[in-house]
Design a protein around this motif. Structure first.
Motif, PDB file in Angstrom:
ATOM      1  N   GLN A   1     -10.341  10.318   3.401  1.00  0.00           N
ATOM      2  CA  GLN A   1      -9.141  10.488   2.555  1.00  0.00           C
ATOM      3  C   GLN A   1      -8.773  11.942   2.310  1.00  0.00           C
ATOM      4  OE1 GLN A   1      -7.643   7.823   2.474  1.00  0.00           O
ATOM      5  NE2 GLN A   1      -8.935   6.087   2.025  1.00  0.00           N
TER       6      GLN A   1
ATOM      7  N   PHE B   1      -1.745   9.424   6.421  1.00  0.00           N
ATOM      8  CA  PHE B   1      -0.655   8.912   5.603  1.00  0.00           C
ATOM      9  C   PHE B   1      -0.161   9.978   4.644  1.00  0.00           C
ATOM     10  CE2 PHE B   1      -3.673   5.399   6.354  1.00  0.00           C
ATOM     11  CZ  PHE B   1      -2.860   4.576   7.115  1.00  0.00           C
ATOM     12  N   LYS B   2       1.150   9.964   4.404  1.00  0.00           N
ATOM     13  CA  LYS B   2       1.702  10.812   3.336  1.00  0.00           C
ATOM     14  C   LYS B   2       1.518  10.049   2.027  1.00  0.00           C
ATOM     15  CE  LYS B   2       5.780  11.030   5.090  1.00  0.00           C
ATOM     16  NZ  LYS B   2       7.205  11.231   5.043  1.00  0.00           N
ATOM     17  N   TYR B   3       1.078  10.757   0.990  1.00  0.00           N
ATOM     18  CA  TYR B   3       0.886  10.088  -0.304  1.00  0.00           C
ATOM     19  C   TYR B   3       2.173   9.415  -0.755  1.00  0.00           C
ATOM     20  CZ  TYR B   3       0.485   9.360  -5.295  1.00  0.00           C
ATOM     21  OH  TYR B   3       0.508   8.788  -6.538  1.00  0.00           O
ATOM     22  N   SER B   4       2.020   8.174  -1.223  1.00  0.00           N
ATOM     23  CA  SER B   4       3.172   7.401  -1.688  1.00  0.00           C
ATOM     24  C   SER B   4       2.820   6.846  -3.072  1.00  0.00           C
ATOM     25  CB  SER B   4       3.397   6.276  -0.669  1.00  0.00           C
ATOM     26  OG  SER B   4       4.230   5.279  -1.155  1.00  0.00           O
TER      27      SER B   4
ATOM     28  N   ARG C   1       2.451   4.597  -6.085  1.00  0.00           N
ATOM     29  CA  ARG C   1       2.588   3.144  -6.183  1.00  0.00           C
ATOM     30  C   ARG C   1       2.517   2.675  -7.618  1.00  0.00           C
ATOM     31  NH1 ARG C   1       5.336   2.091  -3.637  1.00  0.00           N
ATOM     32  NH2 ARG C   1       4.914  -0.077  -3.266  1.00  0.00           N
TER      33      ARG C   1
ATOM     34  N   PRO D   1     -13.091   5.841   5.881  1.00  0.00           N
ATOM     35  CA  PRO D   1     -12.069   6.821   5.487  1.00  0.00           C
ATOM     36  C   PRO D   1     -12.602   7.943   4.599  1.00  0.00           C
ATOM     37  CG  PRO D   1     -11.291   4.578   5.126  1.00  0.00           C
ATOM     38  CD  PRO D   1     -12.748   4.483   5.437  1.00  0.00           C
TER      39      PRO D   1
ATOM     40  N   TYR E   1      -4.968   6.276  -6.186  1.00  0.00           N
ATOM     41  CA  TYR E   1      -3.706   6.104  -5.467  1.00  0.00           C
ATOM     42  C   TYR E   1      -3.482   4.667  -5.011  1.00  0.00           C
ATOM     43  CZ  TYR E   1      -7.223   6.378  -1.877  1.00  0.00           C
ATOM     44  OH  TYR E   1      -8.366   6.137  -1.157  1.00  0.00           O
ATOM     45  N   CYS E   2      -4.481   3.795  -5.149  1.00  0.00           N
ATOM     46  CA  CYS E   2      -4.495   2.556  -4.365  1.00  0.00           C
ATOM     47  C   CYS E   2      -4.141   1.328  -5.186  1.00  0.00           C
ATOM     48  CB  CYS E   2      -5.877   2.369  -3.740  1.00  0.00           C
ATOM     49  SG  CYS E   2      -5.939   0.920  -2.676  1.00  0.00           S
TER      50      CYS E   2
ATOM     51  N   ASP F   1      -9.315   7.286   7.617  1.00  0.00           N
ATOM     52  CA  ASP F   1      -7.959   7.421   7.075  1.00  0.00           C
ATOM     53  C   ASP F   1      -7.919   8.694   6.251  1.00  0.00           C
ATOM     54  OD1 ASP F   1      -7.623   4.803   7.948  1.00  0.00           O
ATOM     55  OD2 ASP F   1      -7.815   3.940   5.941  1.00  0.00           O
ATOM     56  N   ILE F   2      -6.744   9.331   6.230  1.00  0.00           N
ATOM     57  CA  ILE F   2      -6.578  10.536   5.411  1.00  0.00           C
ATOM     58  C   ILE F   2      -5.210  10.490   4.736  1.00  0.00           C
ATOM     59  CG2 ILE F   2      -6.174  13.043   5.580  1.00  0.00           C
ATOM     60  CD1 ILE F   2      -8.519  13.133   7.520  1.00  0.00           C
ATOM     61  N   ILE F   3      -5.173  10.903   3.491  1.00  0.00           N
ATOM     62  CA  ILE F   3      -3.896  10.996   2.782  1.00  0.00           C
ATOM     63  C   ILE F   3      -3.562  12.476   2.625  1.00  0.00           C
ATOM     64  CG2 ILE F   3      -2.715  10.561   0.583  1.00  0.00           C
ATOM     65  CD1 ILE F   3      -4.490   8.108   0.219  1.00  0.00           C
TER      66      ILE F   3
ATOM     67  N   VAL G   1       0.820  -1.210   0.000  1.00  0.00           N
ATOM     68  CA  VAL G   1       0.000   0.000   0.000  1.00  0.00           C
ATOM     69  C   VAL G   1       0.854   1.260   0.000  1.00  0.00           C
ATOM     70  CG1 VAL G   1      -1.589   1.350   1.446  1.00  0.00           C
ATOM     71  CG2 VAL G   1      -2.135  -0.973   0.849  1.00  0.00           C
ATOM     72  N   ARG G   2       1.948   1.238   0.768  1.00  0.00           N
ATOM     73  CA  ARG G   2       2.887   2.365   0.746  1.00  0.00           C
ATOM     74  C   ARG G   2       4.303   1.847   0.555  1.00  0.00           C
ATOM     75  NH1 ARG G   2      -1.193   3.597   3.849  1.00  0.00           N
ATOM     76  NH2 ARG G   2      -0.420   2.182   5.419  1.00  0.00           N
TER      77      ARG G   2
HETATM   78  N1  5AD Z   1      -0.267   6.500  -0.369  1.00  0.00           N
HETATM   79  C1  5AD Z   1      -0.600   6.820   0.901  1.00  0.00           C
HETATM   80  N2  5AD Z   1      -1.609   6.231   1.560  1.00  0.00           N
HETATM   81  C2  5AD Z   1      -2.312   5.275   0.908  1.00  0.00           C
HETATM   82  N3  5AD Z   1      -3.352   4.520   1.297  1.00  0.00           N
HETATM   83  C3  5AD Z   1      -3.686   3.704   0.286  1.00  0.00           C
HETATM   84  N4  5AD Z   1      -2.879   3.902  -0.761  1.00  0.00           N
HETATM   85  C4  5AD Z   1      -2.007   4.892  -0.401  1.00  0.00           C
HETATM   86  C5  5AD Z   1      -0.941   5.548  -1.049  1.00  0.00           C
HETATM   87  N5  5AD Z   1      -0.605   5.249  -2.307  1.00  0.00           N
HETATM   88  C6  5AD Z   1      -4.005   4.664   2.597  1.00  0.00           C
HETATM   89  C7  5AD Z   1      -5.472   5.055   2.455  1.00  0.00           C
HETATM   90  C8  5AD Z   1      -6.182   3.794   2.810  1.00  0.00           C
HETATM   91  C9  5AD Z   1      -5.234   3.175   3.811  1.00  0.00           C
HETATM   92  C10 5AD Z   1      -5.416   1.722   4.049  1.00  0.00           C
HETATM   93  O1  5AD Z   1      -3.969   3.423   3.258  1.00  0.00           O
HETATM   94  O2  5AD Z   1      -5.754   6.078   3.378  1.00  0.00           O
HETATM   95  O3  5AD Z   1      -7.468   4.022   3.370  1.00  0.00           O
END
Ligand code: 5AD
Ligand code: SF4
Length: 521
Positions: free
Chosen positions: A320, A389-392, A394, A318, A189-190, A358-360, A49-50
């Motif tokens: 997000q 979470f910081k955006y990552s 993928r 979430p 993002y997922c 959850d929040i990105i 996921v990250r």
């Molecule tokens: N970058 C950061 N956070 C992410 N999540 C999912 N994909 C990413 C990503 N690429 C977070 C989302 C999700 C949680 C399980 O992980 O917030 O709800």
């Protein structure tokens, strides 16, 4: 038989997969060890996921690789999402890896381990083919989505889980049950839709039976798992095996959740499933579910939460982001206003419901103004907590191709910290509203803070036996947000160490608020 070490990264779904793998291999005679140095087979159940989660797994792979290079004979397996995402490329880059198995293929893991063990012990040097070393779904699970019945041997893995007192769910009194696998949502993002495949729904009878057997084995709390649990929908008679049994079923398109089921078909919705488990397995004192998706969450589910006392008043849902522009780029399918409306509806219909999410932060193109929208959402709604979470970026997701990762890491970090501070303030307000109330707490963890020696498994199981949910007085709330409890009724497990006088119990309310209590022996 061969000792196995299994380490799990990532989400609850991975933890459950690991539990099932453990059960499956134990039945076949493998023995699990806690120290990788003692293992003949080392397995990493990985998360994609990250990026950070992947880096951790790579570093573990590197350590085992060094041991192998130094002459130790070890079978090294990478299972779970990283195996599926990287595919056979991982074998090329990390030749020390002997086998790979994606999350949708775990029923084939024993065969892969067996192949690898036999090759390593063979007198002649045998080279395994790629097929003998890997079990990956590729895009097979997407291709099968036109069929009602999932080509789904994984169902056997769920069905054949261990149900004895010593199994993880039994010993911890807290178990997880999968209701849906995969995800059809494709948030940009997922990586989950790519690693876990299309949404597949398990037959309701299988789920209820699994809950019943877990309860018989001693579980008091069951958490139903799915990426989007409220999308659960099982159409009876649509997927039947040749010998007449109901099979796991590929989920319908998203529009199915926006209209009532056709009168002609018998459908089990998520609300009906929840009520069935609640009514048919009353020994389960706590019935939870994660994760909910903010769209398509009907009042029928909220009514079950309100009316069924053993269904927990807890929603992990979430958001997000709080910015409409970013939500759109994420392909979340709802606006901030719709999210707020849903939470208000839940708060109105289900008294005492606790909301988490959850929040990105730092999604591509996120401006200060977008971020401020997220901050204001966290101020406005009574979130008990948010995982931030910081955006990552993928590989395998839409976002990585479509958007540059243009928010600098320093800005992501700053936004992360800012939001954490805002969330702390919101959490404090939510906790403060519970001061002076009496609530049920399920103490899942009892420990003696002063005892330093490791307790044996037997002793731990004994401790858990005394920790049933019980009514507590909550006279005060500490600044840290944990709840002080006046008396600990439940613990009768003090036989471990005569030297200890103070026991700490950590537990949760129905809404998942963490409580900690101290008791003197
Ligand atoms: N970058 C950061 N956070 C992410 N999540 C999912 N994909 C990413 C990503 N690429 C977070 C989302 C999700 C949680 C399980 O992980 O917030 O709800
Ligand atoms: Fe990922 Fe979105 Fe599916 Fe959740 S709903 S698993 S974030 S694609």
């Amino acid at each position: 038989m061969h000792p196995v070490f299994l380490e799990t990264f990532g989400c609850q779904m991975n933890e459950l997969d690991s539990e099932l793998v453990r059960g499956q291999l134990t039945t076949l005679g493998y023995r699990f060890v806690n120290d990788p140095a003692e293992a003949r087979v080392v397995l990493f159940n990985t998360c994609s996921v990250r990026e950070q989660a992947e880096q951790k797994a790579y570093s573990r792979i590197g350590i085992v690789g060094k041991r192998k290079a130094a002459g130790e004979t070890i079978v090294l397996g990478v299972i779970g999402c990283m195996a599926e995402r990287d595919g056979v490329d991982l074998l090329r880059r990390h030749p020390q890896v002997d086998l790979m198995c994606g999350p949708a293929e775990l029923d084939r893991l024993p065969q892969l381990i067996d192949n690898a063990l036999r090759t390593q012990t063979a007198e002649d040097s045998v080279v395994l083919s790629q097929e003998e070393r890997t079990a990956l779904a590729g895009n097979r699970s997407r291709r099968s989505s036109t069929l009602a019945a999932a080509e789904d041997n994984l169902e056997t893995l769920d069905i054949s889980r261990a149900f004895d007192e010593a199994s993880i769910g039994g010993a911890r009194r807290s178990a997880q049950v999968r209701i849906t696998r995969g995800c059809n949502k494709f948030c940009t993002y997922c990586v989950v839709p790519a690693t876990r495949g299309a949404e597949i729904h398990r037959p309701p009878d299988h789920i209820v039976e699994e809950c019943r057997r877990l309860a018989e084995a001693g579980a008091l709390e069951v958490t139903l798992l799915g990426q989007t649990v409220n999308h659960y929908r099982y159409e009876h008679g649509l997927a039947v095996t040749v010998d007449g049994r109901q099979a796991a079923q590929v989920g319908p398109g998203l529009t199915a959740f926006r209209s009532a089921p056709p009168a002609s078909s018998r459908v089990t919705t998520f609300a009906q499933l929840l009520r069935r488990i609640h009514d048919e397995v009353p020994q389960i004192l706590r019935l939870r579910f994660v994760t909910s998706y903010p769209r398509d969450f009907g009042d029928d589910v909220l009514a079950v939460m309100r009316d069924c006392p053993r269904v927990c008043k807890y929603l992990h849902i979430p958001a997000q982001s709080g910015s409409d522009r970013i939500l759109k780029l994420m392909n979340r399918g709802y606006s901030r206003g719709e999210y707020v409306d849903f939470v208000q509806r839940a708060l109105a219909l289900v008294p005492d419901v606790c909301i988490a999410g959850d929040i990105i932060v730092g999604f591509p193109t996120e401006t200060d103004d977008d971020f401020e929208q997220t901050c204001s959402l966290v101020r406005e709604l009574p979130f008990k907590n948010n995982f931030i979470f910081k955006y990552s970026p993928r590989p395998g997701t839409v976002a990585i191709d479509r958007f540059a990762d243009d928010v600098p890491d320093a800005v992501k970090r700053l936004r992360n910290n800012t939001l954490l501070a805002i969330q702390s303030e919101t959490s404090r307000r939510v906790h403060a509203a519970w001061i002076g109330r009496t609530v049920d707490v399920f103490f899942s963890d009892v420990r003696a803070p002063r005892v330093s020696r490791e307790r044996t498994e037997d002793e731990s199981a004994h401790e858990n036996a005394g920790t049933h949910a019980s009514v507590m007085e909550l006279p005060q709330l500490s600044a840290a947000g944990s709840v002080g409890v006046k008396a600990l009724h439940a613990s009768r497990a003090h036989t471990v160490d005569s030297g200890s006088t103070r026991w700490q119990a950590v537990g949760r309310t129905s809404g998942d608020l963490i409580c900690s209590a101290f008791a003197a022996t």
